[in-house]
Design an enzyme around this catalytic site. Structure first.
Site, PDB file in Angstrom:
ATOM      1  N   LYS A  19       6.515   3.732  -3.890  1.00 23.13           N
ATOM      2  CA  LYS A  19       5.846   3.014  -2.787  1.00 23.13           C
ATOM      3  C   LYS A  19       4.950   3.980  -2.015  1.00 23.13           C
ATOM      4  O   LYS A  19       3.834   3.634  -1.622  1.00 23.13           O
ATOM      5  CB  LYS A  19       6.878   2.371  -1.857  1.00 23.13           C
ATOM      6  CG  LYS A  19       6.311   1.832  -0.542  1.00 23.13           C
ATOM      7  CD  LYS A  19       5.460   0.595  -0.752  1.00 23.13           C
ATOM      8  CE  LYS A  19       4.562   0.155   0.374  1.00 23.13           C
ATOM      9  NZ  LYS A  19       4.931   0.210   1.737  1.00 23.13           N
ATOM     10  N   ARG A  77      -5.754  38.427  -8.447  1.00 19.20           N
ATOM     11  CA  ARG A  77      -4.352  38.478  -8.032  1.00 19.20           C
ATOM     12  C   ARG A  77      -3.675  39.720  -8.602  1.00 19.20           C
ATOM     13  O   ARG A  77      -2.854  40.364  -7.958  1.00 19.20           O
ATOM     14  CB  ARG A  77      -3.611  37.213  -8.495  1.00 19.20           C
ATOM     15  CG  ARG A  77      -4.099  35.948  -7.821  1.00 19.20           C
ATOM     16  CD  ARG A  77      -3.377  34.698  -8.340  1.00 19.20           C
ATOM     17  NE  ARG A  77      -1.993  34.671  -7.914  1.00 19.20           N
ATOM     18  CZ  ARG A  77      -0.934  34.802  -8.704  1.00 19.20           C
ATOM     19  NH1 ARG A  77      -1.117  34.956 -10.008  1.00 19.20           N
ATOM     20  NH2 ARG A  77       0.274  34.760  -8.215  1.00 19.20           N
ATOM     21  N   VAL A  80       8.419  -8.632  12.286  1.00 20.67           N
ATOM     22  CA  VAL A  80       7.570  -9.439  11.407  1.00 20.67           C
ATOM     23  C   VAL A  80       7.968  -9.351   9.932  1.00 20.67           C
ATOM     24  O   VAL A  80       8.088 -10.374   9.240  1.00 20.67           O
ATOM     25  CB  VAL A  80       6.076  -9.089  11.649  1.00 20.67           C
ATOM     26  CG1 VAL A  80       5.820  -7.620  11.521  1.00 20.67           C
ATOM     27  CG2 VAL A  80       5.180  -9.859  10.727  1.00 20.67           C
ATOM     28  N   LYS A  91      -0.694   5.707   9.491  1.00 21.32           N
ATOM     29  CA  LYS A  91       0.716   5.682   9.898  1.00 21.32           C
ATOM     30  C   LYS A  91       1.515   6.777   9.223  1.00 21.32           C
ATOM     31  O   LYS A  91       2.637   7.058   9.625  1.00 21.32           O
ATOM     32  CB  LYS A  91       1.338   4.316   9.575  1.00 21.32           C
ATOM     33  CG  LYS A  91       0.885   3.227  10.518  1.00 21.32           C
ATOM     34  CD  LYS A  91       2.027   2.226  10.745  1.00 21.32           C
ATOM     35  CE  LYS A  91       1.561   0.827  10.509  1.00 21.32           C
ATOM     36  NZ  LYS A  91       2.629  -0.089  10.147  1.00 21.32           N
ATOM     37  N   THR A 150      18.555  -7.246  18.905  1.00 20.36           N
ATOM     38  CA  THR A 150      18.364  -8.145  20.040  1.00 20.36           C
ATOM     39  C   THR A 150      18.518  -9.571  19.505  1.00 20.36           C
ATOM     40  O   THR A 150      17.680 -10.037  18.731  1.00 20.36           O
ATOM     41  CB  THR A 150      16.949  -7.945  20.619  1.00 20.36           C
ATOM     42  OG1 THR A 150      16.712  -6.541  20.733  1.00 20.36           O
ATOM     43  CG2 THR A 150      16.795  -8.602  21.974  1.00 20.36           C
ATOM     44  N   GLY A 168      17.161  -6.851  11.167  1.00 21.26           N
ATOM     45  CA  GLY A 168      15.857  -6.326  11.579  1.00 21.26           C
ATOM     46  C   GLY A 168      14.855  -7.438  11.397  1.00 21.26           C
ATOM     47  O   GLY A 168      14.273  -7.622  10.321  1.00 21.26           O
ATOM     48  N   GLY A 192      10.927  -8.346   8.485  1.00 21.95           N
ATOM     49  CA  GLY A 192      12.260  -8.886   8.204  1.00 21.95           C
ATOM     50  C   GLY A 192      12.290 -10.406   8.284  1.00 21.95           C
ATOM     51  O   GLY A 192      12.879 -11.075   7.424  1.00 21.95           O
ATOM     52  N   GLU A 220      -3.770   3.681  -2.271  1.00 20.00           N
ATOM     53  CA  GLU A 220      -4.467   2.743  -1.381  1.00 20.00           C
ATOM     54  C   GLU A 220      -5.436   3.500  -0.443  1.00 20.00           C
ATOM     55  O   GLU A 220      -6.581   3.079  -0.259  1.00 20.00           O
ATOM     56  CB  GLU A 220      -3.390   1.993  -0.589  1.00 20.00           C
ATOM     57  CG  GLU A 220      -3.849   1.074   0.502  1.00 20.00           C
ATOM     58  CD  GLU A 220      -2.625   0.564   1.304  1.00 20.00           C
ATOM     59  OE1 GLU A 220      -1.621   0.136   0.702  1.00 20.00           O
ATOM     60  OE2 GLU A 220      -2.684   0.614   2.542  1.00 20.00           O
ATOM     61  N   SER A 227       5.619  -3.877  -0.643  1.00 26.47           N
ATOM     62  CA  SER A 227       4.201  -3.792  -0.290  1.00 26.47           C
ATOM     63  C   SER A 227       3.589  -5.177  -0.197  1.00 26.47           C
ATOM     64  O   SER A 227       3.986  -6.099  -0.894  1.00 26.47           O
ATOM     65  CB  SER A 227       3.427  -2.984  -1.331  1.00 26.47           C
ATOM     66  OG  SER A 227       2.056  -2.983  -0.982  1.00 26.47           O
ATOM     67  N   GLY A 228       2.613  -5.283   0.691  1.00 23.92           N
ATOM     68  CA  GLY A 228       1.904  -6.545   0.839  1.00 23.92           C
ATOM     69  C   GLY A 228       1.811  -6.976   2.290  1.00 23.92           C
ATOM     70  O   GLY A 228       1.265  -8.037   2.584  1.00 23.92           O
ATOM     71  N   HIS A 278       1.932   4.580  -4.074  1.00 23.48           N
ATOM     72  CA  HIS A 278       1.115   3.361  -3.960  1.00 23.48           C
ATOM     73  C   HIS A 278       0.255   3.437  -2.702  1.00 23.48           C
ATOM     74  O   HIS A 278      -0.953   3.183  -2.734  1.00 23.48           O
ATOM     75  CB  HIS A 278       2.016   2.123  -3.919  1.00 23.48           C
ATOM     76  CG  HIS A 278       1.336   0.884  -3.420  1.00 23.48           C
ATOM     77  ND1 HIS A 278       1.075   0.678  -2.080  1.00 23.48           N
ATOM     78  CD2 HIS A 278       0.827  -0.195  -4.057  1.00 23.48           C
ATOM     79  CE1 HIS A 278       0.442  -0.469  -1.931  1.00 23.48           C
ATOM     80  NE2 HIS A 278       0.285  -1.020  -3.121  1.00 23.48           N
ATOM     81  N   ASN A 279       0.857   3.793  -1.589  1.00 29.05           N
ATOM     82  CA  ASN A 279       0.088   3.863  -0.348  1.00 29.05           C
ATOM     83  C   ASN A 279      -0.957   4.971  -0.398  1.00 29.05           C
ATOM     84  O   ASN A 279      -2.062   4.807   0.121  1.00 29.05           O
ATOM     85  CB  ASN A 279       1.021   4.087   0.842  1.00 29.05           C
ATOM     86  CG  ASN A 279       1.787   2.831   1.215  1.00 29.05           C
ATOM     87  OD1 ASN A 279       2.001   1.967   0.372  1.00 29.05           O
ATOM     88  ND2 ASN A 279       2.206   2.722   2.456  1.00 29.05           N
TER      89      ASN A 279
END
Ligand code: NDP
Length: 478
Positions: free
Chosen positions: A183, A447, A12, A261, A34, A9, A14, A190, A128-129, A186-187
Site C-alpha cells: 500500500k 573511493r 469517514v 501526508k 465517541t 473507528g 470506517g 501515485e 486504497s480508494g 502504491h501511494n
C-alpha cells in the site's frame, strides 16, 4: 454473537467500510471511541443493512461471531496501538485484528509479532480508494497469516472493487506487513504519476502556450488511449473547472504549494534502506517539498531564466504529441521502479509477493487504477521472474519507440526553463540501465584513493586496492 465482522473507528473511512459490508449482506458490529458517531451512523444508514451498534469494547467483542474479525479504522500511529491494547485482552486465540489504517509497515511488523505470540492474527491491510472507494469498492491489500485470509478473504473480496474481468481487487499479499508495504509503494507510485502529469500540464501551459481548458481536452484525448486512467481522467476535470468566485480557471486560483501526508516520504525513506532506486517517486516527493518552500522560492524569484516564446500553433500540436510519449515512457519507468522495490522487500522479508497479482488488484478501486495495470499483470504472467518492467518485450518496444520524443521533450523543457524532474529522472534511469559502462568505475577509483575501499576488476576475480600514495602498485585484498 451475530456479526460476521466489526469495525471500530467510525470516521469517514470506517463508516463507509462498515456500510459497504452491510450493503453486501454482512451483519456488521460498529464501535467508536465517541459513541455519538456510532449512533449517528446507525440512524443515518441503518436501513442499508444489518448493524449492531456497540457502546463498550466488551459489547463490541461480544457481538462478533468466532473467530472474531475486528477491523480497526482509526488514526494511524499511537491511536492504533491504544485501540489494539484495548481489544487484544478481550479476544481469544484465532481471532483476527485487521488494521485498515495507513500504518507504517514497520509498526505492522511489530504489532503482528506481538499479537502472534498471543495467538491473535494481526492483519495489516492496505485499503486504497479514499472515502468513495471504502463505500463503493476499494482495492484491498491484506497481509498477515494465510490462515487468517481463509477466514477473512471472502468477506474482503465481497466488498472490494472488481476489475473489468470481474476479479475482486483483493488478494492475500503475504505474511505480516506485506499488505501495508505494498500500500505504501502504491501511494509512492501515485505521487510519481501525479508529478509526471503535473509536468505534462506545465509543459503544455508554458511551452505550448495552451489554456487550461485546451489542456483538459488534450488529457481527455490521452485518456482514450494507453494513458487511460483515473488520474488522467480527474486531471481533465480539474483543469476544465472554472472558479465560481472569479471566473478564472480553477487551477490558477489554487496556491501552488503541494501538501503531503507522508506515505510518499515513507516510500523513499524505505527505498533508501533497501537500496532500491525509486528516483521517480523521490523526485515527486521533493517536487512537492520544493513547491512548499515559499521563502526559498521568493528569494530566488529574480534569478535569470531563458527568454522563450510559446511554440507556434503547428509546433505546439506536434509538441503535445511528444509530451504524451514522454509521459508514457516516464510512467513505465516509475512503475518499473516501484515494482523493483516490492520485489526487493519481498526478498528481504521473505514475503513471496506475487508481483503480477499486485498489478491485478490495482486495476480497480484505487487511485492509480488504469488500463495500464493489466499490461503489467500480463508482463508478469509471461515471466514471473521479470527483473524489470523495462525488460518486458511490449514495454521495451513502446519505450524504445517513445525515446526520441522523450529526449526532445526533456531538451525543450530545459531550453524553456520549465522544471521536469520526473521526466528527466526517468530518462536518466532508462539511460543508466541500458548503458554498457557507467562512470561508477571512476567512483570506485575515487573511493579506493581516499578510503582504500577497494574495487573489483573487469578481468579478474577478487578485490583490489591500489597504493595511491606509494608506488601505485596494486594488491589483491580478497
Ligand atoms: P481519521 O484518521 O481522521 O481517524 C479518526 C478516527 O480515529 C475516529 O474514529 C476517532 O475516534 C479515532 N481515534 C483517534 N484517536 C483514537 C484513540 N486514541 N482511541 C480510539 N480511537 C481513536 O479517520 P479516517 O477515516 O480519515 O481514516 C482512518 C484510517 O484510514 C487512517 O489510518 C487513515 O490513514 C486510513 N486511510 C484513510 C484514507 C482516506 O482517504 N481518508 C484512505 C485510506 C486509508 P473519535 O470519533 O472518538 O475521535
Amino acid at each position: 454473537a451475530t456479526a460476521q465482522i466489526g469495525v471500530t473507528g467510525l470516521a469517514v473511512m470506517g463508516s463507509n467500510l462498515a456500510r459497504n459490508f452491510a450493503r453486501h449482506g454482512h451483519t456488521v458490529a460498529v464501535h467508536n471511541r465517541t459513541y455519538a458517531k456510532t449512533t449517528a451512523l446507525v440512524e443515518e444508514h441503518g436501513r442499508e443493512g444489518n448493524f449492531v451498534p456497540a457502546e463498550s469494547a466488551e459489547d463490541f467483542v461480544a457481538a462478533l461471531e468466532k473467530p472474531r474479525r475486528l477491523i480497526i479504522m482509526v488514526k494511524a500511529g499511537d491511536p492504533t496501538d491504544a485501540v489494539i491494547d484495548e481489544f487484544a485482552p478481550l479476544l481469544d486465540e484465532g481471532d483476527m485484528i485487521i488494521d485498515g489504517g495507513n500504518a507504517h509497515f514497520a509498526d505492522t511488523r511489530r504489532r503482528e509479532k506481538a499479537l502472534r505470540e498471543k495467538g491473535i492474527h494481526f492483519v495489516g491491510t492496505g485499503i486504497s480508494g479514499g472515502e468513495e472507494g471504502a463505500l463503493n469498492g476499494p482495492a484491498i491489500m491484506p497481509g498477515g497469516s494465510e490462515e487468517s485470509y481463509k477466514a477473512l478473504g471472502p468477506l474482503l473480496e465481497s466488498i472490494a472493487a472488481k476489475a473489468e474481468d470481474g476479479a475482486p481487487c483483493c488478494v492475500h499479499v503475504g505474511p505480516d506487513a506485506a499488505g501495508h508495504f505494498v500500500k505504501m509503494v502504491h501511494n509512492g507510485i501515485e505521487y510519481a504519476d501525479m508529478q509526471l502529469i503535473a509536468e505534462a500540464y506545465d509543459l503544455l501551459r508554458n511551452v505550448a502556450g495552451f489554456t487550461p481548458a485546451r489542456i483538459a481536452e488534450t488529457f481527455r484525448g490521452w485518456n482514450a488511449g494507453r494513458l487511460d486512467s483515473y488520474l488522467i481522467e480527474i486531471t481533465a476535470e480539474v483543469l476544465a473547472h472554472t472558479d465560481a468566485a472569479t471566473g478564472r480557471p480553477f487551477v490558477d486560483v489554487v496556491a501552488d504549494e503541494a501538501e503531503q501526508k507522508g506515505t510518499g516520504r515513507w516510500t523513499v525513506q524505505t527505498a533508501l534502506d533497501l537500496g532500491t532506486p525509486v528516483s521517480g517517486i523521490a523526485e515527486a516527493v521533493f517536487a512537492r517539498s520544493v513547491s512548499g518552500h515559499r521563502d526559498l522560492r521568493a528569494a530566488a524569484r529574480e534569478l535569470p531564466g531563458p527568454r522563450r516564446e510559446f511554440l507556434s500553433a503547428d509546433e505546439a500540436e506536434a509538441f503535445a504529441a511528444r509530451v504524451e510519449e514522454a509521459l508514457y515512457a516516464s510512467k513505465v519507468v516509475s512503475y518499473a521502479q516501484g515494482w523493483n522495490m516490492i520485489a526487493a522487500a519481498s526478498a528481504e522479508y521473505g514475503w513471496d509477493i506475487d508481483l503480477g497479482a499486485m498489478a491485478a488488484i490495482w486495476r480497480g478501486g484505487c487511485i492509480i487504477r488504469a488500463a495500464f495495470l493489466d499490461r503489467i499483470r500480463s508482463a508478469f504472467a509471461a515471466d514471473p521472474a521479470l527483473p524489470t518492467l523495462l525488460a518486458d518485450k511490449g514495454f521495451a518496444e513502446e519505450v524504445g519507440r517513445a525515446q526520441d520524443a522523450w529526449r526532445s521533450v526533456v531538451t525543450t523543457a530545459v531550453a524553456h526553463g520549465v522544471p521536469t524532474p520526473g521526466f528527466s529522472a526517468a530518462l536518466a534511469y532508462y539511460d543508466a540501465l541500458r548503458a554498457e559502462r557507467l562512470p561508477a568505475a571512476l567512483t570506485q577509483g575515487q573511493r579506493d584513493f581516499f578510503g582504500a575501499h577497494t574495487y573489483r576488476r573487469v578481468d579478474r576475480e577478487g578485490s583490489f586496492h591500489t597504493r595511491w600514495s606509494g608506488e601505485r602498485d596494486e594488491e589483491r585484498t580478497a
